[in-house]
Design an enzyme around this catalytic site. Sequence first.
Site, PDB file in Angstrom:
ATOM      1  N   ASP A 197      -1.801 -13.906   4.702  1.00  0.00           N
ATOM      2  CA  ASP A 197      -1.751 -12.550   4.829  1.00  0.00           C
ATOM      3  C   ASP A 197      -0.833 -12.596   6.141  1.00  0.00           C
ATOM      4  OD1 ASP A 197      -2.913 -12.170   2.572  1.00  0.00           O
ATOM      5  OD2 ASP A 197      -4.802 -10.780   3.586  1.00  0.00           O
ATOM      6  N   ASP A 199      -1.205 -10.052   8.450  1.00  0.00           N
ATOM      7  CA  ASP A 199      -2.008  -9.401   9.285  1.00  0.00           C
ATOM      8  C   ASP A 199      -3.248 -10.160   9.925  1.00  0.00           C
ATOM      9  OD1 ASP A 199      -3.793  -9.184   7.044  1.00  0.00           O
ATOM     10  OD2 ASP A 199      -3.431  -7.209   6.760  1.00  0.00           O
ATOM     11  N   TRP A 259      -4.363  -3.836  -5.331  1.00  0.00           N
ATOM     12  CA  TRP A 259      -5.251  -4.658  -4.268  1.00  0.00           C
ATOM     13  C   TRP A 259      -6.502  -4.970  -5.129  1.00  0.00           C
ATOM     14  CZ3 TRP A 259     -10.357  -4.217  -3.059  1.00  0.00           C
ATOM     15  CH2 TRP A 259     -10.681  -4.826  -1.949  1.00  0.00           C
ATOM     16  N   GLU A 262      -7.318 -11.011  -6.824  1.00  0.00           N
ATOM     17  CA  GLU A 262      -6.345 -11.920  -7.177  1.00  0.00           C
ATOM     18  C   GLU A 262      -6.942 -13.273  -6.385  1.00  0.00           C
ATOM     19  OE1 GLU A 262      -5.647  -9.868  -4.816  1.00  0.00           O
ATOM     20  OE2 GLU A 262      -5.196 -11.134  -3.316  1.00  0.00           O
ATOM     21  N   ASP A 263      -7.529 -13.205  -5.328  1.00  0.00           N
ATOM     22  CA  ASP A 263      -8.049 -14.428  -4.538  1.00  0.00           C
ATOM     23  C   ASP A 263      -9.182 -14.933  -5.356  1.00  0.00           C
ATOM     24  OD1 ASP A 263      -9.192 -11.942  -3.736  1.00  0.00           O
ATOM     25  OD2 ASP A 263      -9.167 -12.419  -1.597  1.00  0.00           O
ATOM     26  N   MET A 289      -7.579  -9.660  13.142  1.00  0.00           N
ATOM     27  CA  MET A 289      -6.996  -9.107  11.566  1.00  0.00           C
ATOM     28  C   MET A 289      -6.408  -7.708  12.485  1.00  0.00           C
ATOM     29  SD  MET A 289      -7.964  -7.554   8.220  1.00  0.00           S
ATOM     30  CE  MET A 289      -7.604  -5.927   7.794  1.00  0.00           C
ATOM     31  N   HIS A 292      -4.693  -1.992   9.879  1.00  0.00           N
ATOM     32  CA  HIS A 292      -4.180  -1.237   8.929  1.00  0.00           C
ATOM     33  C   HIS A 292      -4.696  -0.458   8.003  1.00  0.00           C
ATOM     34  CE1 HIS A 292      -4.904  -3.560   5.356  1.00  0.00           C
ATOM     35  NE2 HIS A 292      -4.692  -4.782   6.281  1.00  0.00           N
ATOM     36  N   ARG A 294      -4.714   1.304   4.004  1.00  0.00           N
ATOM     37  CA  ARG A 294      -4.586   0.925   2.655  1.00  0.00           C
ATOM     38  C   ARG A 294      -2.902   1.081   2.512  1.00  0.00           C
ATOM     39  NH1 ARG A 294      -7.475  -2.114   0.573  1.00  0.00           N
ATOM     40  NH2 ARG A 294      -9.165  -0.850  -0.276  1.00  0.00           N
TER      41      ARG A 294
HETATM   42  N1  UDP Z   1       0.990  -6.931   1.948  1.00  0.00           N
HETATM   43  C1  UDP Z   1       2.075  -6.165   2.478  1.00  0.00           C
HETATM   44  N2  UDP Z   1       2.774  -5.014   2.126  1.00  0.00           N
HETATM   45  C2  UDP Z   1       1.929  -4.300   1.215  1.00  0.00           C
HETATM   46  C3  UDP Z   1       0.669  -4.585   0.870  1.00  0.00           C
HETATM   47  C4  UDP Z   1       0.181  -6.005   1.250  1.00  0.00           C
HETATM   48  O1  UDP Z   1       2.940  -7.129   3.212  1.00  0.00           O
HETATM   49  O2  UDP Z   1       2.321  -3.081   1.102  1.00  0.00           O
HETATM   50  C5  UDP Z   1       0.704  -8.141   2.126  1.00  0.00           C
HETATM   51  C6  UDP Z   1       0.531  -8.488   3.554  1.00  0.00           C
HETATM   52  O3  UDP Z   1       0.749  -9.718   3.988  1.00  0.00           O
HETATM   53  C7  UDP Z   1      -1.091  -8.297   3.705  1.00  0.00           C
HETATM   54  C8  UDP Z   1      -1.601  -8.906   2.056  1.00  0.00           C
HETATM   55  O4  UDP Z   1      -0.545  -8.434   1.480  1.00  0.00           O
HETATM   56  O5  UDP Z   1      -1.749  -8.991   4.651  1.00  0.00           O
HETATM   57  C9  UDP Z   1      -2.752  -8.320   1.768  1.00  0.00           C
HETATM   58  O6  UDP Z   1      -2.793  -6.987   1.589  1.00  0.00           O
HETATM   59  P1  UDP Z   1      -3.999  -6.111   2.529  1.00  0.00           P
HETATM   60  O7  UDP Z   1      -3.849  -6.410   4.002  1.00  0.00           O
HETATM   61  O8  UDP Z   1      -3.940  -4.746   2.017  1.00  0.00           O
HETATM   62  O9  UDP Z   1      -5.338  -6.745   2.019  1.00  0.00           O
HETATM   63  P2  UDP Z   1      -6.747  -6.724   2.891  1.00  0.00           P
HETATM   64  O10 UDP Z   1      -6.391  -6.296   4.337  1.00  0.00           O
HETATM   65  O11 UDP Z   1      -7.604  -5.596   2.124  1.00  0.00           O
HETATM   66  O12 UDP Z   1      -7.224  -8.012   2.744  1.00  0.00           O
HETATM   67 MN    MN Z   2      -5.031  -6.970   5.427  1.00  0.00          MN
END
Ligand code: UDP
Ligand code: MN
Length: 346
Positions: A197, A199, A259, A262-263, A289, A292, A294
């Site tokens: 990811d 972030d 969302w 998938e993992d 982290m 962000h 959603r």
């Molecule tokens: N991501 C992105 N753009 C989006 C949605 C997701 O680049 O509009 C990528 C990004 O790498 C992100 C990862 O998909 O870290 C997982 O999504 P998210 O961060 O929303 O998941 P969570 O924080 O819930 O694990």
């Molecule tokens: Mn994230």
Amino acid sequence: MGFCLSACKILWRTKYCVLPVLSLLVLAWIATFPGETVRSVLVSSATTQTLVKGDGLGDKLHSTTGARDDLNNPPQKVDCPKVSPLLQGAKNLSFDSSLTLNDVVTENEKVREGEYEPPDCAARQSVAILIPFRKRERHLVYFLHHLHPFLQRQQLHYAIYVINQAGNVTFNRAKLLNVGYLEALKDYSWDCFILHDVDLIPENDHNLYVCEDQPKHLMLARNSSRYKLMSPGNFGGVTALTREQFFQVNGFSNSYWGWGCEDDELYVRVKLQKMTIVRPPEDVARYTMLFHTRDKGNEINEDRGKLLRQTPQIWRKDGLNSCSYKTLSIDRLPLYVNVTVDIGKP
Ligand code: UDP
Ligand code: MN
């Protein structure tokens, strides 16, 4: 005189045998010539020309191969040590809001098109970092700022691939990672893939971005959850699989739009193959982290539970082997390879 007469008589009687016998003798004599001479007598001048031309090309090819050998095999580097002497341990990360992508390019002059190799030793693994991506530019700047030096301190041969989903249809993290695997393998036969990811920033460089003989989960705790340990079934955020391991599970499912889960599905695939999951020490596998909310276009996938239950039935036919997409562009930027892809819609 009597002898001469009888000799003449014998010759006269055997006159029909003499010619064939003589011809045979001449042929036998020719056959004793060295082979090359006979051939040179027999080949036409055209063929001779071709042979000469061929020889010249052969010489050239030989000398080119020689030169390429020198380029491809510069003086053999020794293997990098098992534990890099450059590691620094836990770090307090900072995120300067004025940092730009150009600043990060300037900081990383030794990175070429997202790729780096240690200058003084042969890296133990070649690692492709795959990032599913859409509209997270600020996160990407911080990611590159921290990850390039982090990976270099680990003395890896690596490249960073950003797999950018084109358009505004629902996001599909898993399918983007499948695309990343397939596209990165067109560049190089990477040993190891880190599914990452954008972030999540590793806080400790003893968290090694290499693959093991079993799939590895690298993100065990993060600041946003006050470093509470993830449950043992969690396989998200940052994971490492070898080229063979990812291939064996047929990659991710392509069917998880939006969302969630998938993992977990990849975890089920790994378990179905009777693989186990390895983890770094808990105090090392820590991440910051980046904040962000959603993202628009990545709403919760309401079908995720139902899909997850189907994994044992579908994993063979839904995955790497059924991943269809259209590559719109591949930009080899200084700090990463940007693959923009149309992955279709749900
Ligand atoms: N991501 C992105 N753009 C989006 C949605 C997701 O680049 O509009 C990528 C990004 O790498 C992100 C990862 O998909 O870290 C997982 O999504 P998210 O961060 O929303 O998941 P969570 O924080 O819930 O694990
Ligand atoms: Mn994230």
